[in-house]
Design an enzyme around this catalytic site. Structure first.
Site, mmCIF file in Angstrom:
data_model
loop_
_atom_site.group_PDB
_atom_site.id
_atom_site.type_symbol
_atom_site.label_atom_id
_atom_site.label_comp_id
_atom_site.label_asym_id
_atom_site.label_seq_id
_atom_site.Cartn_x
_atom_site.Cartn_y
_atom_site.Cartn_z
ATOM 1 N N ARG A 1 -34.643 -23.995 -6.367
ATOM 2 C CA ARG A 1 -34.163 -23.882 -7.635
ATOM 3 C C ARG A 1 -34.637 -24.963 -8.438
ATOM 4 O O ARG A 1 -34.034 -25.596 -9.253
ATOM 5 C CB ARG A 1 -32.613 -23.731 -7.689
ATOM 6 C CG ARG A 1 -31.926 -22.543 -7.247
ATOM 7 C CD ARG A 1 -30.680 -22.293 -7.148
ATOM 8 N NE ARG A 1 -29.919 -21.394 -6.684
ATOM 9 C CZ ARG A 1 -28.724 -21.227 -6.081
ATOM 10 N NH1 ARG A 1 -28.167 -22.144 -6.573
ATOM 11 N NH2 ARG A 1 -28.150 -20.369 -5.475
ATOM 12 N N ARG B 1 -34.124 -21.387 -22.269
ATOM 13 C CA ARG B 1 -33.154 -20.138 -21.930
ATOM 14 C C ARG B 1 -32.372 -19.942 -23.314
ATOM 15 O O ARG B 1 -31.621 -18.993 -23.432
ATOM 16 C CB ARG B 1 -32.382 -20.779 -20.941
ATOM 17 C CG ARG B 1 -33.055 -20.339 -19.493
ATOM 18 C CD ARG B 1 -33.383 -18.898 -19.185
ATOM 19 N NE ARG B 1 -32.213 -18.101 -19.652
ATOM 20 C CZ ARG B 1 -31.058 -17.949 -18.856
ATOM 21 N NH1 ARG B 1 -31.009 -18.465 -17.575
ATOM 22 N NH2 ARG B 1 -30.049 -17.175 -19.093
ATOM 23 N N ASP C 1 -36.171 -14.017 -9.419
ATOM 24 C CA ASP C 1 -34.882 -13.642 -8.864
ATOM 25 C C ASP C 1 -34.751 -12.969 -7.729
ATOM 26 O O ASP C 1 -35.739 -11.840 -7.723
ATOM 27 C CB ASP C 1 -33.917 -13.289 -10.047
ATOM 28 C CG ASP C 1 -32.394 -13.300 -9.345
ATOM 29 O OD1 ASP C 1 -31.887 -12.297 -8.716
ATOM 30 O OD2 ASP C 1 -31.796 -14.159 -9.494
#
Length: 336
Positions: A23, A36, A72
Site C-alpha cells: 500500500r 483522490r 484493487d
C-alpha cells in the site's frame, strides 16, 4: 538496471535487501489525498493516467525497488459479473453477494477486455520507469475474494460468512474458489504480458482456515495460479502461523510474512525459501530513530540472501512520510 527485487525473489544473495511497502501509494501521502479529492476510488484505479500518477508518488519520494500498481484485488469481480463499490467509512460493498450455490458464477468474461485499464496502467509505468525499478502486479487469492463475494460487505477479522458457507455448502464453496482461481490465472497472465516483473497473490484471509482446509481447498489453486506465470511470485496470508510449510509448498517463489511471525524463526523453518517482510506497520508511527533500529533488526534476522524488505501488512494511513522514507533508506544503506 535495478533487478534487486527479482534476484532476491529467486533466492540470490544481493548487495542489499530490496525494499518496497505494501500500500505504498496510499493515503499517508498528501499528494494522494489531493488527487483522490477529484476522483472516486474506482474512477482512480480505472483511469490509467490517474492510477499512474498515484503509483509513481512513492517513486518520486523514496524510489523503492518495486512499484506496486495502484489498483484493487476486487477488480476481478467485474469479469465475473459481480458489481462492487467502495463506500467511504465502510469499505467494499457487493450489490449481489453469493448467498447460495445458485449464485456461484458459471464463468467469467474476457479479462483483457473487462480490465483493459490495468494493462494500460502497467504499460504506462513501464514507459515511465523502465528498468530503474521492478513493476509489481497483484491479485487477490481465491479464498479472500470468495470471502468478500459471500459477505457482500466487510465482515471483520473472523470472516464468519465465508466460513459458514464452507460448512453449509462445501461443494459450492469449492466451486466458488475454482471460479476465482480461473479468473485470477487469466488476470495475472495479462499483467505479466503488460509488463509486470513480479506478482503477489494476496490471499490475506486464508490464514483463518484450518491447515487441513487450506491444504484441501486452497493450496491446489495457489499452485495452479503460480504455475501459470513465468515471473517471480509472492504469496501473502495474514496470521500464517502453523501453515508456513503449506505456503512454502504453494508454488510461490517467496513467502511474505506478517509481523506476527519472527523472521529468523521463519527462515529456520523454511530453509532456502525466500521471504518478504516483516516490520510491524505500527512501528512506522514511532520516531525516525526507532524506525531505523527496528528495520535493521528485521534485515539482520532475515539474512543476506532471499529477503525482500517490506512491512508485515499495508502501511498505516497515519504514517509520517519521513518515516516511510527512513524505512526505505535504511535498506539502501546496508553494505554487504
Amino acid at each position: 538496471m535495478n533487478d534487486l527485487l527479482v534476484r532476491a525473489a529467486r533466492g540470490e544473495r544481493t548487495e542489499r535487501p530490496p525494499v518496497w511497502l505494501m500500500r505504498q501509494a496510499g493515503r499517508y501521502i498528501p499528494e494522494y489525498r489531493e488527487i483522490r479529492a477529484d476522483y472516486t476510488f474506482k474512477e482512480a484505479i480505472s483511469t490509467p493516467e490517474v492510477a499512474e500518477r498515484i503509483t509513481l508518488l512513492p517513486w518520486e519520494i523514496f524510489e523503492p525497488d518495486g512499484l506496486v500498481m495502484f489498483s484493487d484485488i476486487l477488480t476481478v469481480l467485474e469479469p465475473l459479473g459481480l458489481d462492487y463499490r467502495i463506500e467511504s467509512g465502510v469499505g467494499p460493498v457487493i450489490a449481489d453477494p453469493v448467498e447460495g450455490p445458485d449464485d456461484v458464477p458459471a464463468g467469467h468474461a474476457d479479462v483483457r477486455e473487462e480490465l483493459d485499464y490495468v494493462g494500460a496502467l502497467l504499460e504506462r509505468l513501464d514507459d515511465s520507469v523502465g528498468d530503474r525499478t521492478s513493476l509489481i502486479g497483484f491479485a487477490g487469492g481465491p479464498f479472500t475474494l470468495a470471502a468478500y463475494a459471500v459477505a457482500g460487505e466487510p465482515a471483520g477479522k473472523k470472516q464468519l460468512p465465508i466460513r459458514r458457507f464452507r460448512v453449509e455448502h462445501p461443494d459450492a464453496f469449492a466451486e466458488l474458489l475454482e471460479r476465482f482461481a480461473d479468473v485470477v490465472v487469466d488476470y495475472l497472465e495479462f499483467q505479466v504480458e503488460a509488463g509486470a516483473d513480479v506478482i503477489q497473490l494476496f490471499d490475506t484471509y486464508a490464514g483463518l482456515l484450518t491447515p487441513d482446509d487450506y491444504a484441501a481447498f486452497v493450496q491446489p489453486l495457489h499452485r495452479r495460479i503460480f504455475e501459470a506465470v513465468d515471473v517471480p511470485s509472492i504469496v501473502f496470508s495474514r496470521n500464517p502461523g502453523g501453515k508456513l510449510d503449506l505456503l512454502a509448498d504453494s508454488g510461490a517463489d517467496v513467502v511474505s510474512l506478517d509481523w506476527t511471525v519472527d523472521v529468523a524463526d521463519a527462515r529456520a523453518e523454511l530453509g532456502d525459501v525466500p521471504v518478504q517482510g516483516n516490520l510491524d506497520p505500527t512501528y512506522l508511527l514511532g520516531d525516525e530513530q526507532f524506525v531505523r533500529e527496528k528495520t535493521r533488526q528485521v534485515i539482520e534476522k532475515a539474512g543476506p540472501e532471499g529477503h525482500i524488505l517490506n512491512l508485515g501488512h499495508g502501511i498505516n494511513r497515519n504514517t509520517p512520510v519521513e518515516n516511510a522514507t527512513a524505512f526505505v533508506e535504511t535498506a539502501k544503506e546496508v553494505d554487504r
